[in-house]
Design an enzyme around this catalytic site. Structure first.
Site, PDB file in Angstrom:
ATOM      1  N   HIS A  17       0.643  -7.331   8.896  1.00 24.23           N
ATOM      2  CA  HIS A  17       1.899  -6.921   9.272  1.00 24.23           C
ATOM      3  C   HIS A  17       2.559  -7.482  10.695  1.00 24.23           C
ATOM      4  O   HIS A  17       3.627  -7.996  11.077  1.00 24.23           O
ATOM      5  CB  HIS A  17       2.296  -5.454   9.539  1.00 24.23           C
ATOM      6  CG  HIS A  17       2.154  -4.562   8.211  1.00 24.23           C
ATOM      7  ND1 HIS A  17       1.164  -3.558   8.103  1.00 24.23           N
ATOM      8  CD2 HIS A  17       2.699  -4.730   7.147  1.00 24.23           C
ATOM      9  CE1 HIS A  17       1.245  -2.965   7.007  1.00 24.23           C
ATOM     10  NE2 HIS A  17       2.292  -3.762   6.266  1.00 24.23           N
ATOM     11  N   LYS A  41       6.009  10.364  -1.670  1.00 26.04           N
ATOM     12  CA  LYS A  41       4.760   9.729  -1.770  1.00 26.04           C
ATOM     13  C   LYS A  41       4.213  10.142  -0.163  1.00 26.04           C
ATOM     14  O   LYS A  41       4.738   9.754   0.963  1.00 26.04           O
ATOM     15  CB  LYS A  41       4.715   8.183  -1.462  1.00 26.04           C
ATOM     16  CG  LYS A  41       3.548   7.607  -2.074  1.00 26.04           C
ATOM     17  CD  LYS A  41       3.860   6.202  -2.408  1.00 26.04           C
ATOM     18  CE  LYS A  41       2.763   5.318  -1.771  1.00 26.04           C
ATOM     19  NZ  LYS A  41       3.028   3.891  -1.758  1.00 26.04           N
ATOM     20  N   ARG A  90       2.825 -12.539   0.516  1.00 28.00           N
ATOM     21  CA  ARG A  90       1.327 -12.540   0.418  1.00 28.00           C
ATOM     22  C   ARG A  90       0.659 -13.633  -0.669  1.00 28.00           C
ATOM     23  O   ARG A  90       0.207 -14.586  -0.399  1.00 28.00           O
ATOM     24  CB  ARG A  90       0.524 -11.542   0.394  1.00 28.00           C
ATOM     25  CG  ARG A  90       0.355 -10.804   1.532  1.00 28.00           C
ATOM     26  CD  ARG A  90      -0.211  -9.358   1.390  1.00 28.00           C
ATOM     27  NE  ARG A  90       1.024  -8.401   0.566  1.00 28.00           N
ATOM     28  CZ  ARG A  90       0.917  -7.264   0.677  1.00 28.00           C
ATOM     29  NH1 ARG A  90       0.166  -6.609   1.407  1.00 28.00           N
ATOM     30  NH2 ARG A  90       2.103  -6.490   0.204  1.00 28.00           N
ATOM     31  N   SER A 127      -2.486  -2.394   3.401  1.00 23.67           N
ATOM     32  CA  SER A 127      -2.905  -1.091   4.160  1.00 23.67           C
ATOM     33  C   SER A 127      -3.650  -0.257   2.941  1.00 23.67           C
ATOM     34  O   SER A 127      -4.606   0.389   3.262  1.00 23.67           O
ATOM     35  CB  SER A 127      -1.364  -0.503   4.349  1.00 23.67           C
ATOM     36  OG  SER A 127      -0.776  -1.090   5.268  1.00 23.67           O
TER      37      SER A 127
HETATM   38  P1  ADP Z   1       1.152  -2.836   2.347  1.00 27.84           P
HETATM   39  O1  ADP Z   1       1.381  -3.701   1.270  1.00 27.84           O
HETATM   40  O2  ADP Z   1       0.335  -3.442   3.492  1.00 27.84           O
HETATM   41  O3  ADP Z   1       1.221  -1.293   2.140  1.00 27.84           O
HETATM   42  P2  ADP Z   1       4.104  -2.389   3.565  1.00 27.84           P
HETATM   43  O4  ADP Z   1       4.434  -1.698   2.216  1.00 27.84           O
HETATM   44  O5  ADP Z   1       4.101  -1.654   4.630  1.00 27.84           O
HETATM   45  O6  ADP Z   1       2.744  -3.149   3.158  1.00 27.84           O
HETATM   46  O7  ADP Z   1       4.826  -3.845   3.524  1.00 27.84           O
HETATM   47  C1  ADP Z   1       5.578  -4.103   4.558  1.00 27.84           C
HETATM   48  C2  ADP Z   1       6.167  -5.626   4.537  1.00 27.84           C
HETATM   49  O8  ADP Z   1       4.603  -6.258   5.142  1.00 27.84           O
HETATM   50  C3  ADP Z   1       6.087  -6.320   3.335  1.00 27.84           C
HETATM   51  O9  ADP Z   1       7.081  -7.263   3.372  1.00 27.84           O
HETATM   52  C4  ADP Z   1       4.968  -6.788   3.057  1.00 27.84           C
HETATM   53  O10 ADP Z   1       4.838  -8.090   2.152  1.00 27.84           O
HETATM   54  C5  ADP Z   1       4.428  -7.388   4.322  1.00 27.84           C
HETATM   55  N1  ADP Z   1       3.111  -7.683   4.376  1.00 27.84           N
HETATM   56  C6  ADP Z   1       2.086  -6.562   4.294  1.00 27.84           C
HETATM   57  N2  ADP Z   1       0.993  -7.042   4.377  1.00 27.84           N
HETATM   58  C7  ADP Z   1       1.002  -8.484   4.764  1.00 27.84           C
HETATM   59  C8  ADP Z   1       0.248  -9.632   5.014  1.00 27.84           C
HETATM   60  N3  ADP Z   1      -1.286  -9.423   4.921  1.00 27.84           N
HETATM   61  N4  ADP Z   1       0.792 -10.758   5.260  1.00 27.84           N
HETATM   62  C9  ADP Z   1       2.127 -10.742   5.042  1.00 27.84           C
HETATM   63  N5  ADP Z   1       3.021  -9.783   5.171  1.00 27.84           N
HETATM   64  C10 ADP Z   1       2.447  -8.576   4.722  1.00 27.84           C
END
Ligand code: ADP
Length: 162
Positions: A17, A41, A90, A127
């Protein structure tokens, strides 16, 4: 002035992130990292805890702020004068869903979505996976900031005692 939002669950914030947030902060004038409040959730960290961890992790970035939102992201964008949504990609598995969301959001309002490809070292990072590994005692240092790791360890120690 271009203002963007990086939305997500951030339960908890990972280095993946932060990579996206830091790169957004270089590209745009103002970045809001917005935590989605999903009432159906329950996460591991409360919304307040996630916001605190995010503030700490982004405190070196003067043009980054944090917020939380309920309901539609496009409504948050309209209410806060946000010009574009930034999403990290990703792998192709993210793409299908993110494209659909971007097109839906674009049809609801004029807000555009900008995709930033993940740095390869974080392409496997989510996460949910970090929590799963940490829960079973695996080493997640290097994938999340140290102070997040400390809080994550505490959470699982508390759960074990319960
Ligand atoms: P997670 O999948 O880690 O629970 P979130 O729902 O908090 O993530 O995702 C928030 C944003 O961060 C999304 O746009 C997701 O694609 C991006 N994101 C999460 N992990 C990564 C990563 N390792 N690299 C790039 N973007 C990421």
């Amino acid at each position: 002035m271009t203002k963007v939002v990086c939305p997500g669950s951030f339960d908890p914030v990972t280095n993946g992130h932060l990579d996206i947030v830091e790169r957004s902060a270089r590209l745009f004038d103002e970045v809001v990292v917005a935590v989605l409040v999903n009432e159906s959730k329950q996460g591991l960290f409360t919304i307040e805890e996630r916001l605190e961890l995010l503030s700490e992790a982004t405190k070196h970035l003067p043009n980054v702020s944090t917020a939380s939102f309920k309901g539609l992201l496009v409504d948050f964008c309209t209410a806060n004068g946000v010009d574009a949504i930034v999403k990290g990609l990703r792998a192709v598995t993210d793409f299908d869903y993110e494209l659909q969301m971007a097109q839906m959001n674009g049809s609801l309002t004029e807000v555009d979505t900008v995709f930033i490809p993940t740095s390869p070292e974080y392409s496997f990072l989510a996460s949910s996976l970090v929590k799963e590994v940490a829960k079973h005692g695996g080493d997640v240092s290097g994938l999340i900031p140290d102070f997040v790791n400390t809080e994550l360890t505490k959470k699982y120690e508390l759960t074990k005692d319960a």
